[in-house]
Scaffold this motif. Structure first.
Motif, PDB file in Angstrom:
ATOM      1  N   ARG A   1     -92.606 -58.682  67.853  1.00  0.00           N
ATOM      2  CA  ARG A   1     -93.029 -58.610  66.351  1.00  0.00           C
ATOM      3  C   ARG A   1     -91.720 -59.185  65.705  1.00  0.00           C
ATOM      4  O   ARG A   1     -90.916 -58.479  65.605  1.00  0.00           O
ATOM      5  CB  ARG A   1     -93.703 -57.402  65.696  1.00  0.00           C
ATOM      6  CG  ARG A   1     -94.348 -57.525  64.518  1.00  0.00           C
ATOM      7  CD  ARG A   1     -95.038 -56.482  64.254  1.00  0.00           C
ATOM      8  NE  ARG A   1     -96.460 -56.531  64.072  1.00  0.00           N
ATOM      9  CZ  ARG A   1     -97.201 -55.588  63.429  1.00  0.00           C
ATOM     10  NH1 ARG A   1     -96.711 -54.539  62.717  1.00  0.00           N
ATOM     11  NH2 ARG A   1     -98.514 -56.120  62.918  1.00  0.00           N
ATOM     12  N   PRO A   2     -91.787 -60.139  64.657  1.00  0.00           N
ATOM     13  CA  PRO A   2     -90.656 -60.549  64.173  1.00  0.00           C
ATOM     14  C   PRO A   2     -90.538 -59.465  62.942  1.00  0.00           C
ATOM     15  O   PRO A   2     -91.230 -58.944  62.571  1.00  0.00           O
ATOM     16  CB  PRO A   2     -91.203 -61.889  63.515  1.00  0.00           C
ATOM     17  CG  PRO A   2     -92.476 -62.237  63.731  1.00  0.00           C
ATOM     18  CD  PRO A   2     -92.858 -61.093  64.635  1.00  0.00           C
ATOM     19  N   ASP A   3     -89.088 -59.529  62.484  1.00  0.00           N
ATOM     20  CA  ASP A   3     -88.569 -58.412  61.525  1.00  0.00           C
ATOM     21  C   ASP A   3     -89.704 -58.408  60.044  1.00  0.00           C
ATOM     22  O   ASP A   3     -89.934 -57.410  59.573  1.00  0.00           O
ATOM     23  CB  ASP A   3     -87.278 -58.803  61.008  1.00  0.00           C
ATOM     24  CG  ASP A   3     -86.521 -58.009  62.164  1.00  0.00           C
ATOM     25  OD1 ASP A   3     -86.652 -57.347  63.106  1.00  0.00           O
ATOM     26  OD2 ASP A   3     -85.071 -58.467  62.043  1.00  0.00           O
ATOM     27  N   PHE A   4     -89.875 -59.612  59.792  1.00  0.00           N
ATOM     28  CA  PHE A   4     -90.725 -59.430  58.341  1.00  0.00           C
ATOM     29  C   PHE A   4     -92.104 -59.018  58.672  1.00  0.00           C
ATOM     30  O   PHE A   4     -92.824 -58.634  57.731  1.00  0.00           O
ATOM     31  CB  PHE A   4     -91.047 -61.043  58.017  1.00  0.00           C
ATOM     32  CG  PHE A   4     -91.902 -61.734  58.446  1.00  0.00           C
ATOM     33  CD1 PHE A   4     -93.195 -62.105  58.079  1.00  0.00           C
ATOM     34  CD2 PHE A   4     -91.639 -62.421  59.580  1.00  0.00           C
ATOM     35  CE1 PHE A   4     -93.999 -62.901  58.625  1.00  0.00           C
ATOM     36  CE2 PHE A   4     -92.405 -63.503  60.338  1.00  0.00           C
ATOM     37  CZ  PHE A   4     -93.575 -63.590  59.712  1.00  0.00           C
ATOM     38  N   LEU A   5     -92.545 -58.705  59.868  1.00  0.00           N
ATOM     39  CA  LEU A   5     -93.856 -58.137  60.020  1.00  0.00           C
ATOM     40  C   LEU A   5     -93.837 -56.616  60.517  1.00  0.00           C
ATOM     41  O   LEU A   5     -94.696 -56.050  60.905  1.00  0.00           O
ATOM     42  CB  LEU A   5     -94.527 -58.796  61.088  1.00  0.00           C
ATOM     43  CG  LEU A   5     -94.929 -60.229  60.765  1.00  0.00           C
ATOM     44  CD1 LEU A   5     -95.744 -60.932  61.957  1.00  0.00           C
ATOM     45  CD2 LEU A   5     -95.851 -60.143  59.572  1.00  0.00           C
TER      46      LEU A   5
END
Length: 173
Positions: A163-167
């Motif tokens: 999961r990317p950091d913004f999520l």
């Protein structure tokens, strides 16, 4: 919860995950505002706990926006050039939020001091929280309306593994 079987199923969830993160951030901000109000009314947590809660919230929000600016927005801009003006506007909002978070952290730092904050300091903390809340609500609604569909159709091979950091709603391990 359905486990995706195809890569396209996993990718479709990114916009929906963004909405979930925004809901979580809204809830955390509400909890923080309630905690500050309760403390200022003489009934809430000690200043040290409020400051820790604020720093945790501020860190999560900063990580979310940094992840968007450095990860999601460049990918969206590349695959959906028509979104570039929207992404630039969202990035400007992130800059304004950073300023509010900085002021809020400075103000709440005073809550951890030995002396109790006076009415003027209490009003400043509340004003910053009110401003942050209004800006974030407007920002989240605009972002959700403008980029969720693009995120849901996005092809981002680098995001397949994690999961990317913004999520994220919890700090990365």
């Amino acid at each position: 919860m359905k486990t995706p079987l195809e890569p396209s199923d996993r990718l479709t969830a990114f916009g929906n995950q963004l909405i979930e993160v925004h809901l979580w951030l809204r809830e955390e901000l509400t909890r923080l505002r309630e905690g500050v109000d309760s403390y200022l009314d003489g009934h809430g947590e000690r200043p040290r706990e409020l400051r820790a809660h604020c720093l945790t919230f501020c860190s999560a929000l900063s990580r979310h926006h940094t992840g968007e600016d450095d990860g999601a927005f460049p990918v969206l801009a590349e695959q959906f050039p028509e979104l570039r003006p929207v992404l630039e506007e969202l990035a400007r909002d992130h800059h304004m939020v950073t300023g509010i978070l900085r002021r809020l952290e400075e103000l709440l730092g005073g809550l951890g001091a030995e002396m109790e904050p006076g009415p003027a300091e209490a009003r400043r903390v509340r004003a910053e929280l009110d401003g942050l809340s209004a800006l974030l609500e407007s920002h989240f609604v605009y972002e959700e309306k403008r980029i969720v569909a693009a995120l849901n159709s996005l092809s981002a091979p680098s995001w397949k593994g994690s999961r990317p950091d913004f999520l994220l709603t919890t700090p990365p391990s």
